[in-house]
Write an enzyme that holds these catalytic residues in place. Sequence first.
Site, PDB file in Angstrom:
ATOM      1  N   HIS A  16       0.862  -1.186   0.000  1.00 18.66           N
ATOM      2  CA  HIS A  16       0.000   0.000   0.000  1.00 18.66           C
ATOM      3  C   HIS A  16       0.895   1.232   0.000  1.00 18.66           C
ATOM      4  CE1 HIS A  16      -3.808   2.092   1.845  1.00 18.66           C
ATOM      5  NE2 HIS A  16      -3.097   2.938   1.095  1.00 18.66           N
ATOM      6  N   HIS A  18       1.366   4.811  -2.610  1.00 16.27           N
ATOM      7  CA  HIS A  18       1.000   5.598  -3.789  1.00 16.27           C
ATOM      8  C   HIS A  18       2.273   6.257  -4.307  1.00 16.27           C
ATOM      9  CE1 HIS A  18      -3.348   5.354  -2.817  1.00 16.27           C
ATOM     10  NE2 HIS A  18      -2.890   5.285  -1.582  1.00 16.27           N
ATOM     11  N   HIS A 196      -9.510   0.919  -1.338  1.00 17.71           N
ATOM     12  CA  HIS A 196      -9.468   1.607  -0.054  1.00 17.71           C
ATOM     13  C   HIS A 196     -10.866   1.567   0.553  1.00 17.71           C
ATOM     14  CE1 HIS A 196      -5.678   3.008  -1.591  1.00 17.71           C
ATOM     15  NE2 HIS A 196      -5.508   3.925  -0.664  1.00 17.71           N
ATOM     16  N   GLU A 199     -11.192   3.403   6.126  1.00 17.05           N
ATOM     17  CA  GLU A 199     -10.202   4.322   6.725  1.00 17.05           C
ATOM     18  C   GLU A 199     -10.990   5.436   7.402  1.00 17.05           C
ATOM     19  OE1 GLU A 199      -6.519   7.300   5.450  1.00 17.05           O
ATOM     20  OE2 GLU A 199      -7.953   6.637   3.938  1.00 17.05           O
ATOM     21  N   ASP A 277       1.876   4.061   2.690  1.00 16.39           N
ATOM     22  CA  ASP A 277       0.829   4.887   2.100  1.00 16.39           C
ATOM     23  C   ASP A 277       1.409   6.029   1.260  1.00 16.39           C
ATOM     24  OD1 ASP A 277      -1.741   5.660   1.473  1.00 16.39           O
ATOM     25  OD2 ASP A 277      -2.286   6.319   3.464  1.00 16.39           O
ATOM     26  N   ASP A 278       1.585   7.209   1.863  1.00 19.75           N
ATOM     27  CA  ASP A 278       2.136   8.393   1.182  1.00 19.75           C
ATOM     28  C   ASP A 278       3.291   8.919   2.031  1.00 19.75           C
ATOM     29  OD1 ASP A 278       0.030   9.007  -1.071  1.00 19.75           O
ATOM     30  OD2 ASP A 278      -1.128   8.568   0.735  1.00 19.75           O
TER      31      ASP A 278
END
Length: 337
Positions: A16, A18, A196, A199, A277-278
């Site tokens: 996961h 991006h 997703h 969340e 994630d980011d």
Amino acid sequence: MTRKALIRALPKAELHVHIEGTFEPELMFEIARRNGVSIPYPDVETLRRAYDFHNLQSFLDIYYAGASVLLYEQDFYDLATAYFARCRDDHVVHSEIFFDPQTHTARGVAFDTVLNGLTRACRDAETKWGIGSRLIMCFLRHLSEEDAFATLEQALPFKQHIIGVGLDSSEVGHPPSKFTRVFERARAEGFLAVAHAGEEGPPEYVYEALDLLKVSRIDHGVRAEEDDALMRRLIAEQMPLTVCPLSNLKLKVVSELTRHNLHRMLERGVLVTVNSDDPAYFGGYMNKNFTDVADALDLNENNIRMLCKNSFKASFLSDAEKEQWCRRVDECVLDAV
């Protein structure tokens, strides 16, 4: 051996992340200068100070602004190569990377420009550092399903380079059911599916991702714990959750890491994994996520080992590759004792 040393030594997969969310400010300014694109921040430090998010949307606003400097194949190559260098440092041996073509095609950047840059970086990372990778194309859920269908059509000539489709962007108000038809078409074309859900959105979104989109993994999924029947189902089906601890903290999904439910879910038998994630925006790549959540929740060696093995079990690698990497995790722990 300390937790930090153990985490650094163990091989792991990231499921996961991006690629646009790995865009460090220094590289953003470098590419902006190269492409003659202005950024509404005078310097790197001012931009970093803007990374004070209060929810998902406040993050997405700056995320899309940063992506606007990416124009050419070399830009996407440089972005992905910088991420793979972090993988090398964190002993991430396999990564399944999200990319958002709509973020770029809406600005006039051709689909193949994005994909060619990313695939070239993937090939070079495997050659130089032995890091395997897969690409997952995400649909932006704040846009229409018609837009998603158009993106899917653009992707069809490049099917050999894309293993699956996903669903990301603003979750609240955009349930998975909005994209039922396009996911059905994507699966018919041979793409795997992830999404997703859970969340900021409720457990109902997780049910929709499972039952309507027929996903192989749930990205995030931390709010599934609010529904015990859903938790029992996730455990029974061994449905993976790709959890992102520092993202959850930064976006106020949890108030502090000591309150995160990752350990509880792991102990209950949920197939949870740790991911970044980011990371450029949320303050940590894979090992920082592992170390911070392990310290906050007092994870023991067995917990850490299980999370690393889960990362391979939940991946889209072959069964033989999964078994091989799980053995490597066990051997690494034995070597460290």
